[in-house]
Every structure is written in structure tokens, then in C-alpha cells.
Design a protein around this motif. Structure first.
Motif, mmCIF file in Angstrom:
data_model
loop_
_atom_site.group_PDB
_atom_site.id
_atom_site.type_symbol
_atom_site.label_atom_id
_atom_site.label_comp_id
_atom_site.label_asym_id
_atom_site.label_seq_id
_atom_site.Cartn_x
_atom_site.Cartn_y
_atom_site.Cartn_z
ATOM 1 N N ILE A 1 -2.651 3.419 0.774
ATOM 2 C CA ILE A 1 -2.105 2.531 0.887
ATOM 3 C C ILE A 1 -0.831 2.950 0.873
ATOM 4 C CG2 ILE A 1 -2.287 1.080 -1.854
ATOM 5 C CD1 ILE A 1 -5.220 3.020 -2.482
ATOM 6 N N HIS A 2 -0.475 3.497 0.198
ATOM 7 C CA HIS A 2 1.219 3.615 0.239
ATOM 8 C C HIS A 2 2.322 3.489 2.060
ATOM 9 C CE1 HIS A 2 1.849 4.545 -4.005
ATOM 10 N NE2 HIS A 2 1.006 5.950 -3.730
ATOM 11 N N LEU B 1 -3.319 1.245 9.472
ATOM 12 C CA LEU B 1 -4.611 2.888 8.737
ATOM 13 C C LEU B 1 -5.010 2.948 10.358
ATOM 14 C CD1 LEU B 1 -5.835 -0.642 6.772
ATOM 15 C CD2 LEU B 1 -4.080 1.163 5.826
ATOM 16 N N ALA B 2 -4.841 2.776 10.969
ATOM 17 C CA ALA B 2 -5.379 3.552 12.406
ATOM 18 C C ALA B 2 -4.460 4.320 13.098
ATOM 19 C CB ALA B 2 -6.382 2.311 13.063
ATOM 20 N N ASP B 3 -3.554 4.404 12.363
ATOM 21 C CA ASP B 3 -2.285 5.268 13.071
ATOM 22 C C ASP B 3 -1.687 6.403 12.279
ATOM 23 O OD1 ASP B 3 -0.269 6.841 13.951
ATOM 24 O OD2 ASP B 3 0.862 5.518 14.471
ATOM 25 N N PRO B 4 -2.871 7.711 11.953
ATOM 26 C CA PRO B 4 -1.792 8.117 10.306
ATOM 27 C C PRO B 4 -0.278 8.467 9.969
ATOM 28 C CG PRO B 4 -3.282 9.888 12.151
ATOM 29 C CD PRO B 4 -3.515 8.733 12.996
ATOM 30 N N VAL C 1 -9.906 -0.254 -3.138
ATOM 31 C CA VAL C 1 -8.193 0.069 -2.065
ATOM 32 C C VAL C 1 -8.871 1.035 -1.498
ATOM 33 C CG1 VAL C 1 -7.651 -1.261 -3.994
ATOM 34 C CG2 VAL C 1 -7.689 1.067 -3.801
ATOM 35 N N TYR C 2 -9.975 2.399 -1.446
ATOM 36 C CA TYR C 2 -9.923 3.074 -0.301
ATOM 37 C C TYR C 2 -10.740 2.623 0.972
ATOM 38 C CZ TYR C 2 -8.323 4.927 -4.667
ATOM 39 O OH TYR C 2 -7.330 5.031 -6.091
ATOM 40 N N ASP C 3 -11.173 1.575 0.889
ATOM 41 C CA ASP C 3 -12.317 1.140 1.983
ATOM 42 C C ASP C 3 -11.041 0.413 2.904
ATOM 43 O OD1 ASP C 3 -13.428 -1.339 2.873
ATOM 44 O OD2 ASP C 3 -15.034 -0.113 3.274
ATOM 45 N N THR C 4 -11.196 0.537 4.160
ATOM 46 C CA THR C 4 -10.104 0.192 5.153
ATOM 47 C C THR C 4 -10.128 -1.163 5.182
ATOM 48 O OG1 THR C 4 -9.935 2.308 6.052
ATOM 49 C CG2 THR C 4 -9.352 0.368 7.444
#
Length: 242
Positions: free
Chosen positions: A101-102, A156-159, A132-135
Motif C-alpha cells: 500500500i505504501h 504491485l507486481a514488482d516488489p 486493502v490487502y488484496d491486489t
């Protein structure tokens, strides 16, 4: 003047404190000359990304309370939230790792939509039955805030996307001595900890405008600590949340 706000989407006093700050800002004569920047602070950075739990269950385990006691705690927080015109669900909310999220909020900052995304994330987390923890929920919120869905999904896919920016915010909080959120810093001169009343924020804005040295304002108020815990009321307090 710049106001930096360290917060975490999992912190109910950050949600409430943001509303109270904005009320204080609304009455400030120089409000149009105030830049507000939201910065990252993880309350529970060690929480597994794959482990999402119900807030009531998490609080009962953390504080050694019964579920009825936790529900009473949450009811107190809900009363504070509703007094500010905010929705608040006392049950059915999730708790998990907020790093993604951040990261997404930093993308929103880069696109000039940070406040819009933060407002939607808070509302989804505390007032709606949207995790909010669901992509996919995060992508939906990003689109609602005016971001591109494909760009949000790629981040979101790239940590590592915006990971350095999140960590830089957290280092800055540590250097400033912030061990609880919400934490507000005005022009790196005044520090305000906790979800203070709107009048305290109004006073702080006036004093910071006069360029005084860094001063703690307002005394203690409800906040969530760096160990992931939020203050537990000892009777007659304002309440607590995740």
C-alpha cells in the motif's frame, strides 16, 4: 510551508487524525500556501504478506483480551471516527502487511494523486468491506484515485518498485524520533504526535508560520506504536483500534 504526515493505513488514529488535521488546516489563513506530504510508516513490517487476519482476532491475541472487550475498544474508536464524520466498521476488517500500500501511495505521489488514493484506502479499510490487502482491490482504489490500472498493477507486481522511497520515509521518521503514528512535522520545526484535536493543529500551524524552533505540541494523544501496537484505553479513554 510543508507539513509531512507519517502514517499507516492500518492505524485508526491516523485515519481520524487526518480528518482532524484537515479541519485545523481549513481555518488557517495561509492554507493555500501549505504543502501536505504523506510519508510511510509501517506499524507491523514483520507481518507476513501472505497472512491476512481479522482485526478483532488480532487485537484479542495481541492484548490478551476477550472478543467482547475488543469489540468495546473498537466501539470507542468508532465513536471518535464518527464524531469527525467518518465511517468505521468495528468488525469484518482485515489486518496485514501494508508495504505494498505504501509503495502504491508513492506512485500516487509521483502522479499528483497521493491524497486521493490515501482517502480511498482509509475509507476502504475502515468504513467499507474492501480489503486493502488484496491486489485487485488496490488496483481498483488506484483507478478511483485517478491512476492508470496497468501502471498500478505493474508497481504491485514488482516488489522493488518504490521500495526505496518507503524505506527512506521510515528512516526519516526514525531520525526525527517518531516512534508512533500519526506523526506530523511542520517545516521540520514543529512536531505533533497522535490524533490531536483540530484546535491543536490550528495552533501549530499558526506557530510554525512564525518560524519557531521544533516543539512538541499538545501532549500525549492516542497513537499506534512502532511495534505495531495501539494504545489500549484504561477506562474512560478514546478507545483503540488496530
Amino acid at each position: 510551508m510543508r507539513v509531512e504526515i507519517w502514517s499507516d493505513i492500518a492505524c485508526p488514529w491516523c485515519y481520524i487524525g487526518k480528518a482532524r488535521f484537515e479541519k485545523g488546516l481549513a481555518g488557517f489563513a495561509h492554507r493555500d500556501e501549505v504543502e501536505v506530504v504523506h510519508r510511510s510508516f509501517e506499524l507491523d513490517p514483520g507481518h507476513s504478506k501472505d497472512d491476512t487476519v481479522q482485526v478483532v482476532d488480532m487485537l484479542a491475541r495481541k492484548y490478551g483480551r476477550t472478543h467482547d472487550e475488543v469489540r468495546a475498544m473498537e466501539a470507542n474508536v468508532a465513536a471518535n471516527a464518527r464524531a469527525e464524520g467518518l465511517g468505521y466498521l468495528t468488525e469484518g476488517r482485515d489486518h496485514g502487511n501494508t508495504f505494498d500500500i505504501h509503495r502504491l501511495l508513492h506512485l500516487a505521489k509521483a502522479r499528483g494523486r497521493q491524497d486521493e488514493l490515501l482517502n480511498r484506502a482509509y475509507r476502504a479499510n475502515f468504513a467499507e468491506e474492501r480489503s486493502v490487502y488484496d491486489t485487485e482491490v488496490l488496483v481498483e482504489l488506484a483507478v478511483e484515485a485517478g491512476l492508470d490500472a496497468d501502471e498500478a498493477r505493474a508497481v504491485l507486481a514488482d516488489p522493488e518498485a518504490y521500495a526505496d522511497e518507503v524505506r527512506a520515509d521510515e528512516r526519516a521518521a526514525s531520525e526525527l524520533g517518531a516512534d508512533a503514528v500519526p506523526f506530523f512535522v511542520l517545516d521540520r520545526r514543529y512536531g505533533i504526535s497522535g490524533g490531536q484535536p483540530a484546535e491543536v493543529f490550528a495552533q501549530a500551524l499558526e506557530q510554525a508560520w512564525k518560524d519557531r524552533p521544533l516543539t512538541a505540541i499538545g501532549g500525549d494523544a492516542e497513537a499506534c506504536g512502532a511495534d505495531g501496537s495501539c494504545e489500549v484505553p484504561q477506562g474512560g479513554g478514546n478507545g483503540n483500534g488496530s
